[in-house]
Design an enzyme around this catalytic site. Structure first.
Site, PDB file in Angstrom:
ATOM      1  N   ASP A 266      -0.481   6.235  26.054  1.00 49.96           N
ATOM      2  CA  ASP A 266       0.450   6.749  26.704  1.00 49.96           C
ATOM      3  C   ASP A 266       1.171   7.838  25.327  1.00 49.96           C
ATOM      4  OD1 ASP A 266       3.386   7.778  27.048  1.00 49.96           O
ATOM      5  OD2 ASP A 266       3.623   6.545  28.802  1.00 49.96           O
TER       6      ASP A 266
ATOM      7  N   ASP B 297      -2.873  -2.739  39.482  1.00 49.62           N
ATOM      8  CA  ASP B 297      -1.879  -3.097  38.261  1.00 49.62           C
ATOM      9  C   ASP B 297      -0.780  -4.066  38.395  1.00 49.62           C
ATOM     10  OD1 ASP B 297      -0.417  -2.441  35.939  1.00 49.62           O
ATOM     11  OD2 ASP B 297       0.284  -0.349  36.619  1.00 49.62           O
TER      12      ASP B 297
ATOM     13  N   GLU C 289      -5.264  -3.628  35.810  1.00 50.80           N
ATOM     14  CA  GLU C 289      -4.408  -2.881  34.746  1.00 50.80           C
ATOM     15  C   GLU C 289      -3.051  -4.093  34.403  1.00 50.80           C
ATOM     16  OE1 GLU C 289      -3.395   0.886  35.396  1.00 50.80           O
ATOM     17  OE2 GLU C 289      -1.286   0.922  34.575  1.00 50.80           O
TER      18      GLU C 289
ATOM     19  N   HIS D  38      -1.709   6.717  30.744  1.00 52.01           N
ATOM     20  CA  HIS D  38      -0.437   6.171  31.553  1.00 52.01           C
ATOM     21  C   HIS D  38       0.390   7.381  31.890  1.00 52.01           C
ATOM     22  CE1 HIS D  38       3.816   4.577  31.698  1.00 52.01           C
ATOM     23  NE2 HIS D  38       3.355   4.009  32.654  1.00 52.01           N
TER      24      HIS D  38
ATOM     25  N   LYS E 294      -0.260  -1.573  43.241  1.00 55.30           N
ATOM     26  CA  LYS E 294       0.278  -2.632  42.335  1.00 55.30           C
ATOM     27  C   LYS E 294       0.100  -3.844  43.140  1.00 55.30           C
ATOM     28  CE  LYS E 294       2.552   0.206  39.652  1.00 55.30           C
ATOM     29  NZ  LYS E 294       2.287   0.339  38.440  1.00 55.30           N
TER      30      LYS E 294
ATOM     31  N   GLU F 288      -0.628   1.091  28.267  1.00 54.03           N
ATOM     32  CA  GLU F 288       0.821   1.698  28.485  1.00 54.03           C
ATOM     33  C   GLU F 288       1.694   1.162  27.611  1.00 54.03           C
ATOM     34  OE1 GLU F 288       1.068   1.095  32.831  1.00 54.03           O
ATOM     35  OE2 GLU F 288       3.066   0.842  32.377  1.00 54.03           O
TER      36      GLU F 288
HETATM   37 MG    MG Z   1       0.621   0.619  34.759  1.00 55.87          MG
END
Ligand code: MG
Length: 363
Positions: A273, A198, A224, A300, A169, A250
């Site tokens: 997703d 992400d 992402e 995702h 992240k 996602e």
């Molecule tokens: Mg993500």
């Protein structure tokens, strides 16, 4: 031959999170899991599901129970496209939207479970059948609250296990902190491991361009959700200004949203997703649409279901490792040599523990 749905039910089960998961904008509080069961006049039953990460589960359940299930009973379970379209049209006042798409997904995955069971085939074969084992990357060692040292240890453990990639992240208040954390990981693992980042929609386009430029030397595989999902123009501008592939999907809820991203060259990786787009029926359309644009699909979350879908298509590149169903299943996803192996059992291939599901049932 007509196979008539004679019974349909839905319920909500709360799942505790398996570990603390944080990103730039939220924490994963609990998995609200909406189940749908569909039984047909030939004696088969399909089980489908959908989820939220902590809010709206009761609304999804109400949409399923009040508006979708009454239309299902009496329908022909083999006409999956017709049923999906009928349910979509019947919810016109709230479609497209997250609650409705999540509700449609719970029904649609049940119909696919039924279709596969009746055919005696696993989902990965019936949905396309490309390859049974698909590369797996780990997200569990990359949460935003973890220290740089913990990130390094997580990435080294994934690498030692033979996994081809990890995701971290980003979105710390200062750019320098993101860079330091990622540099520490890259230096530890060397060039041979895919590293994805992400931002969970936390940035403006200007900030994302600034961060992407600083991160480019680290050889990242994708960036992402840098921006809010409805900022297609921002993603397009970012994609044109950085060499890091931009990944989105996602937080998108319909096939047409993906079409717009792909047409504008605003997505290099598509992360549809299956729950959030309304089920397997629309998910496959998005995957094939991406193939036509020469774009890979890396869905995702929901690894227990996505493993079979990525295995079904030629442009599936990765499954994301975030285990979350272990408390309510009797077997775990098979992992071999850094690959997730799609199950061979007829149906979705998820071995539900219905006693454990009942224990956690809240509605
Ligand atoms: Mg993500």
């Amino acid at each position: 031959m007509t196979i008539t749905i004679v019974e349909a039910a839905a319920w909500l089960t709360d799942l505790e999170v398996e570990t603390v998961r944080t990103d730039a904008v939220q924490a994963f509080l609990k998995q609200e899991t909406i189940f749908v069961s569909v039984t047909t006049d030939d004696g088969n039953t399909g089980i489908g599901y959908s989820y939220t990460i902590g809010t709206g589960g009761s609304s999804v359940l109400a949409m399923v129970r009040d508006h979708l299930l009454p239309r299902l009973v009496g329908a022909d379970a083999t006409l999956v496209e017709q049923v999906w379209r009928d349910l979509f049209a019947s919810t016109r006042a709230t479609t497209v939207g997250a609650i409705t798409s999540l509700a449609l997904a719970a029904v649609d995955t049940a119909l696919w479970d039924l279709r596969c069971k009746r055919a005696g085939e696993p989902l990965w074969r019936l949905a396309g059948g490309f390859r049974q084992a698909v590369p797996l990357y780990d997200t569990e060692g990359g949460w935003l609250h973890l220290s740089a040292g913990e990130l390094v240890r997580g990435a080294l453990a994934s690498q030692a296990a033979g996994w081809p990639g990890v995701k971290l992240k980003v979105g710390k208040p200062r750019l320098e902190e993101d860079v330091e954390r990622l540099r520490a990981v890259r230096e530890a693992v060397g060039p041979g491991l895919d590293i994805m980042v992400d931002a969970n929609q936390s940035m403006t386009c200007a900030e994302a361009r600034r961060r992407a430029a600083a991160l480019e030397p680290l050889g990242l595989s994708w960036f992402e959700e840098p921006l809010p999902a409805d900022d297609v123009a921002g993603h397009e501008a970012l994609a044109r200004s950085t060499t890091i592939p931009v990944a989105v999907g996602e937080s998108m809820y319909s096939v047409s949203q993906f079409r717009e991203y792909l047409q504008r060259g605003a997505a290099a990786i598509v992360q549809a997703d299956v729950a959030r787009v309304g089920g397997i029926t629309p998910w496959l359309k998005i995957a094939h649409l991406a193939e036509a644009f020469n774009v890979d699909v890396c869905p995702h979350f929901l690894m227990e279901l996505h493993v079979s879908l990525v295995a079904a298509i030629p442009n599936g590149r990765y499954v994301e490792h975030i285990p979350q169903l272990r408390a309510i299943t009797r077997s775990q996803m098979r992992i071999e040599d850094g690959h997730a192996v799609a199950p061979d059992a007829p149906g979705l291939g998820i071995d539900w523990d219905f006693d454990a599901i009942d224990d956690r049932r809240v509605a």
